[in-house]
Scaffold this motif. Structure first.
Motif, PDB file in Angstrom:
ATOM      1  N   ARG A 161     -14.278  -4.588   2.869  1.00 42.19           N
ATOM      2  CA  ARG A 161     -15.229  -3.940   2.592  1.00 42.19           C
ATOM      3  C   ARG A 161     -16.032  -4.827   1.248  1.00 42.19           C
ATOM      4  N   LEU A 162     -16.002  -5.654   1.090  1.00 40.30           N
ATOM      5  CA  LEU A 162     -16.854  -6.769   0.600  1.00 40.30           C
ATOM      6  C   LEU A 162     -15.891  -6.847  -0.736  1.00 40.30           C
ATOM      7  N   GLN A 163     -14.644  -6.904  -1.210  1.00 38.94           N
ATOM      8  CA  GLN A 163     -13.271  -6.791  -2.311  1.00 38.94           C
ATOM      9  C   GLN A 163     -12.831  -8.322  -1.921  1.00 38.94           C
ATOM     10  N   ASP A 164     -12.566  -8.294  -3.029  1.00 40.14           N
ATOM     11  CA  ASP A 164     -11.739  -9.823  -2.944  1.00 40.14           C
ATOM     12  C   ASP A 164     -10.612 -10.192  -3.012  1.00 40.14           C
ATOM     13  N   PRO A 165      -9.673 -10.641  -1.694  1.00 40.89           N
ATOM     14  CA  PRO A 165      -8.810 -11.007  -1.748  1.00 40.89           C
ATOM     15  C   PRO A 165      -7.613 -11.150  -2.923  1.00 40.89           C
ATOM     16  N   LEU A 166      -6.327 -10.358  -2.489  1.00 45.55           N
ATOM     17  CA  LEU A 166      -5.153 -10.123  -3.420  1.00 45.55           C
ATOM     18  C   LEU A 166      -4.701 -11.638  -3.311  1.00 45.55           C
ATOM     19  N   THR A 167      -3.846 -12.213  -3.895  1.00 47.70           N
ATOM     20  CA  THR A 167      -2.926 -13.064  -4.334  1.00 47.70           C
ATOM     21  C   THR A 167      -1.573 -12.410  -3.352  1.00 47.70           C
ATOM     22  N   TRP A 168      -0.821 -12.978  -3.185  1.00 45.57           N
ATOM     23  CA  TRP A 168       0.561 -12.322  -2.218  1.00 45.57           C
ATOM     24  C   TRP A 168       0.945 -12.002  -3.347  1.00 45.57           C
ATOM     25  N   LEU A 169       1.687 -12.183  -4.537  1.00 45.98           N
ATOM     26  CA  LEU A 169       2.242 -11.452  -5.668  1.00 45.98           C
ATOM     27  C   LEU A 169       1.239 -10.055  -5.544  1.00 45.98           C
ATOM     28  N   GLU A 170       0.581 -10.050  -5.762  1.00 46.30           N
ATOM     29  CA  GLU A 170      -0.158  -9.250  -5.904  1.00 46.30           C
ATOM     30  C   GLU A 170       0.131  -7.941  -5.129  1.00 46.30           C
ATOM     31  N   TYR A 171       0.080  -9.174  -4.114  1.00 45.87           N
ATOM     32  CA  TYR A 171      -0.078  -8.125  -3.103  1.00 45.87           C
ATOM     33  C   TYR A 171       0.795  -7.730  -2.924  1.00 45.87           C
ATOM     34  N   VAL A 172       2.114  -7.959  -2.683  1.00 45.16           N
ATOM     35  CA  VAL A 172       3.658  -7.455  -3.656  1.00 45.16           C
ATOM     36  C   VAL A 172       4.338  -6.776  -4.099  1.00 45.16           C
ATOM     37  N   GLY A 173       3.449  -6.065  -5.019  1.00 49.26           N
ATOM     38  CA  GLY A 173       3.323  -5.556  -6.734  1.00 49.26           C
ATOM     39  C   GLY A 173       2.322  -4.637  -6.147  1.00 49.26           C
ATOM     40  N   SER A 174       1.770  -4.483  -5.196  1.00 52.41           N
ATOM     41  CA  SER A 174       0.105  -2.851  -4.401  1.00 52.41           C
ATOM     42  C   SER A 174       0.935  -1.814  -4.458  1.00 52.41           C
ATOM     43  N   ALA A 175       0.543  -0.988  -4.160  1.00 55.39           N
ATOM     44  CA  ALA A 175       0.614   0.150  -3.920  1.00 55.39           C
ATOM     45  C   ALA A 175       1.158   0.873  -2.464  1.00 55.39           C
ATOM     46  N   ASP A 176       0.097  -0.146  -1.611  1.00 55.40           N
ATOM     47  CA  ASP A 176       0.178  -0.959  -0.472  1.00 55.40           C
ATOM     48  C   ASP A 176       1.425  -1.206   0.362  1.00 55.40           C
ATOM     49  N   PHE A 177       1.914  -2.175  -0.020  1.00 56.12           N
ATOM     50  CA  PHE A 177       2.992  -2.472   0.196  1.00 56.12           C
ATOM     51  C   PHE A 177       4.009  -1.792   0.014  1.00 56.12           C
ATOM     52  N   TRP A 178       4.149  -1.186  -1.100  1.00 57.69           N
ATOM     53  CA  TRP A 178       5.637  -0.548  -1.396  1.00 57.69           C
ATOM     54  C   TRP A 178       5.145   1.010  -0.931  1.00 57.69           C
ATOM     55  N   ASN A 179       4.181   1.360  -0.541  1.00 63.46           N
ATOM     56  CA  ASN A 179       4.383   2.474  -0.026  1.00 63.46           C
ATOM     57  C   ASN A 179       4.686   2.102   1.951  1.00 63.46           C
ATOM     58  N   ARG A 180       4.082   0.707   2.911  1.00 59.95           N
ATOM     59  CA  ARG A 180       4.821   0.493   3.711  1.00 59.95           C
ATOM     60  C   ARG A 180       6.080   0.687   3.838  1.00 59.95           C
ATOM     61  N   THR A 181       6.935   0.121   2.328  1.00 54.32           N
ATOM     62  CA  THR A 181       8.545  -0.888   2.281  1.00 54.32           C
ATOM     63  C   THR A 181       9.428   0.680   2.275  1.00 54.32           C
ATOM     64  N   LEU A 182       8.792   1.079   1.400  1.00 54.09           N
ATOM     65  CA  LEU A 182      10.043   2.746   0.558  1.00 54.09           C
ATOM     66  C   LEU A 182       9.756   3.993   2.422  1.00 54.09           C
ATOM     67  N   GLN A 183       8.074   4.313   2.710  1.00 56.74           N
ATOM     68  CA  GLN A 183       8.405   4.921   3.753  1.00 56.74           C
ATOM     69  C   GLN A 183       9.383   4.266   4.646  1.00 56.74           C
ATOM     70  N   ASN A 184      10.250   3.619   5.181  1.00 58.26           N
ATOM     71  CA  ASN A 184      10.766   2.988   6.117  1.00 58.26           C
ATOM     72  C   ASN A 184      12.161   3.160   5.357  1.00 58.26           C
ATOM     73  N   TRP A 185      12.721   2.692   4.222  1.00 61.68           N
ATOM     74  CA  TRP A 185      13.127   2.334   3.193  1.00 61.68           C
ATOM     75  C   TRP A 185      14.469   3.401   3.539  1.00 61.68           C
ATOM     76  N   GLN A 186      13.543   4.812   2.980  1.00 57.97           N
ATOM     77  CA  GLN A 186      14.114   6.226   2.637  1.00 57.97           C
ATOM     78  C   GLN A 186      15.117   6.673   4.368  1.00 57.97           C
ATOM     79  N   SER A 187      13.793   6.083   5.457  1.00 52.87           N
ATOM     80  CA  SER A 187      14.378   6.902   6.934  1.00 52.87           C
ATOM     81  C   SER A 187      15.663   6.691   6.927  1.00 52.87           C
ATOM     82  N   GLU A 188      16.073   4.911   6.914  1.00 51.73           N
ATOM     83  CA  GLU A 188      17.130   4.168   7.321  1.00 51.73           C
ATOM     84  C   GLU A 188      18.849   5.038   5.712  1.00 51.73           C
ATOM     85  N   PHE A 189      18.094   5.506   4.722  1.00 54.78           N
ATOM     86  CA  PHE A 189      19.399   5.689   3.950  1.00 54.78           C
ATOM     87  C   PHE A 189      19.961   7.141   4.369  1.00 54.78           C
TER      88      PHE A 189
END
Length: 224
Positions: A161-189
């Motif tokens: 999409r011609l956007q600048d890439p994110l660093t690892w730290l920026e990605y770990v703090g992003s909504a995409d990362f936590w959306n992927r993570t939390l949707q799995n966590w809540q189902s396991e709990f």
């Protein structure tokens, strides 16, 4: 051979089911990826290319890390937390680390006890926490794999999409990362909490995850 299969049936059975599910995920994921590429006028890839892609890696790793987190937390939570009537819980009066005698360590160990349970000192202390530590390590490694693969897959989309890439730290703090993570966590709990409570009142004859069929609901820890 027959005895080996019988004695290791649970691990072999789940290992085969896991491999079958992983193969199914690979074919289904490859097909879905190429369909999406077709819609977006992108380049389709072979199955081998998909298996070595960040798209496949992140899908696998994000599920693995949530599973290991579940067991890591459950191993430690069940030391201190109890649920009256559940076979998944210790007896209500046994909260905590329990005595050396109850745990059969040090001078209370038998000749058949693991060597580090008999050794005393740091070796027994380490062995006494080894299950939780390994589950925690496996969680951290799979979480790290998810974050790295997820960053790569996410940046591939951003570059398209011609956007600048994110660093690892920026990605770990992003909504995409936590959306992927939390949707799995809540189902396991939810799943773990459900089995703890439902097993108080329902039974499965012959399963160690269930109390004996005739046990009263309030009986805790007993397995059938």
């Amino acid at each position: 051979m027959k005895n080996t299969l019988r004695d290791n049936g649970l691990s072999i059975g789940f290992g085969l089911i896991m491999i079958a599910a992983l193969v199914g995920q690979a074919f289904a994921g490859h097909s879905a990826y190429n369909e999406q590429q077709l819609v977006e006028a992108g380049r389709q890839i072979s199955l081998l290319q998909y298996l070595t892609s960040s798209e496949f890696a992140v899908d696998v790793a994000e599920n693995w890390q949530s599973e290991y987190l579940q067991f890591f937390l459950y191993v430690y939570a069940t030391v201190w937390l109890v649920q009256r009537g559940s076979p998944e819980s210790k007896r209500v009066g046994n909260v905590g680390l329990e005595s050396d005698k109850e745990q059969k360590v040090g001078r209370y160990a038998s000749d058949r006890s693991p060597a580090w349970a008999r050794a005393g000192g740091w070796r027994t202390a380490l062995f006494s926490s080894s299950l939780g530590l390994v589950m925690g390590l496996l969680f951290l490694l799979s979480w790290l794999a998810q974050s790295i693969a997820g960053q790569s897959a996410f940046n591939t989309e951003r570059l398209a999409r011609l956007q600048d890439p994110l660093t690892w730290l920026e990605y770990v703090g992003s909504a995409d990362f936590w959306n992927r993570t939390l949707q799995n966590w809540q189902s396991e709990f939810l799943a773990m909490g459900s089995i703890v409570v439902i097993s108080i009142y329902l039974r499965q004859r012959g399963s160690p995850e269930s109390k004996p069929v005739g046990e009263p609901h309030e009986v805790t820890q007993e397995t059938g």
